[in-house]
Design an enzyme around this catalytic site. Structure first.
Site, PDB file in Angstrom:
ATOM      1  N   GLU A  34       0.825  -1.212   0.000  1.00 57.51           N
ATOM      2  CA  GLU A  34       0.000   0.000   0.000  1.00 57.51           C
ATOM      3  C   GLU A  34       0.859   1.262   0.000  1.00 57.51           C
ATOM      4  O   GLU A  34       0.501   2.271  -0.629  1.00 57.51           O
ATOM      5  CB  GLU A  34      -0.951  -0.011   1.214  1.00 57.51           C
ATOM      6  CG  GLU A  34      -1.941  -1.165   1.224  1.00 57.51           C
ATOM      7  CD  GLU A  34      -2.793  -1.230  -0.032  1.00 57.51           C
ATOM      8  OE1 GLU A  34      -3.092  -0.162  -0.619  1.00 57.51           O
ATOM      9  OE2 GLU A  34      -3.161  -2.343  -0.438  1.00 57.51           O
ATOM     10  N   HIS A  37       1.831   2.086  -3.505  1.00 63.42           N
ATOM     11  CA  HIS A  37       0.754   2.826  -4.176  1.00 63.42           C
ATOM     12  C   HIS A  37       0.792   4.303  -3.785  1.00 63.42           C
ATOM     13  O   HIS A  37       0.744   5.195  -4.641  1.00 63.42           O
ATOM     14  CB  HIS A  37      -0.613   2.261  -3.788  1.00 63.42           C
ATOM     15  CG  HIS A  37      -0.941   0.937  -4.395  1.00 63.42           C
ATOM     16  ND1 HIS A  37      -0.716   0.626  -5.715  1.00 63.42           N
ATOM     17  CD2 HIS A  37      -1.531  -0.166  -3.854  1.00 63.42           C
ATOM     18  CE1 HIS A  37      -1.123  -0.599  -5.961  1.00 63.42           C
ATOM     19  NE2 HIS A  37      -1.626  -1.106  -4.853  1.00 63.42           N
TER      20      HIS A  37
END
Length: 229
Positions: A34, A37
């Site tokens: 994450e 990202h």
């Protein structure tokens, strides 16, 4: 995974090593996915993402309790998705595609590092993996590498809301993209049905195995001098 232990399908050694590997994945690898990202989105222009608290590798910023539980129970789970605003990108579709791609790439890098650790231990401590302790290390690394590759391959499937769908959307007209977003939960439910009933399992296994072979070949190159070739 815990269900396999309860039904006697895992040895104690395998269970201990795999649980440790799952904990590393929950508290390090899923947050890394994450974070990749978030960091990519920030780099590409979504500066507001910093205020959302997702530029940190702190597991508390990323861990989803339900996803973590699934990872412990069945060896597959998820973290809290990073909220990205594509309107902040110079090219929204391309920016989203690149941002989406970096998550699976982080898993492939993590798997590659695991392979390098394995071959470094093999070269530096001959016979390690034939010992009882080495058996734990081998099982840990094997499970850790395989789960990372599985996560990368699964997330690259072109099915919303997976990362692969955002890459696919780069090549689709807005009307088609809106259609996929409108029915994404239906597509996702169908995907899981196809996986757990069997039709997609062989395809995912084939893809994961080939990715593993490729990464393994690359990781072995520096160690060929030790007779690994």
């Amino acid at each position: 995974m815990l269900s396999q232990l309860l039904h006697g399908r895992l040895t104690l050694q395998s269970a201990v090593a795999e649980i440790l590997a799952v904990l590393v994945i929950i508290f390090l690898i899923l947050p890394l996915h994450e974070w990749a990202h978030a960091q990519t989105a920030y780099f590409l222009g979504d500066k507001a993402i910093k205020k959302r608290g997702r530029l940190s590798l702190n597991p508390l910023s990323h861990v989803d309790p339900v996803g973590a539980l699934f990872m412990l129970l069945v060896g597959f789970g998820w973290a809290k998705p990073v909220p990205v605003d594509p309107r902040n990108f110079k090219n929204p579709k391309v920016g989203m595609a690149i941002t989406a791609l970096m998550g699976p790439v982080s898993n492939l890098v993590a798997a590659f590092v695991g392979l390098l650790i394995y071959y470094t231990l093999w070269a530096a401590t001959p016979g390690l993996f034939r010992s009882e302790f080495g058996g734990y290390v081998y099982t840990f690394l094997n499970f850790y590498i395989q789960v990372n590759i599985n996560l990368a391959v699964f997330n690259l499937l072109p099915v919303p809301p997976l990362d692969g769908s955002k890459i696919m959307f780069t090549f689709l007209p807005d009307k088609a993209v809106n259609f996929f977003y409108q029915y994404q939960m239906i597509f996702f439910a169908v995907l899981f049905i196809l996986i757990y009933t069997g039709p997609l399992t062989a395809v995912l296994s084939f893809l994961s195995n080939n990715v593993l072979y490729g990464l393994d070949w690359l990781a072995r190159l520096p160690f060929n001098a030790f007779g690994l070739g």
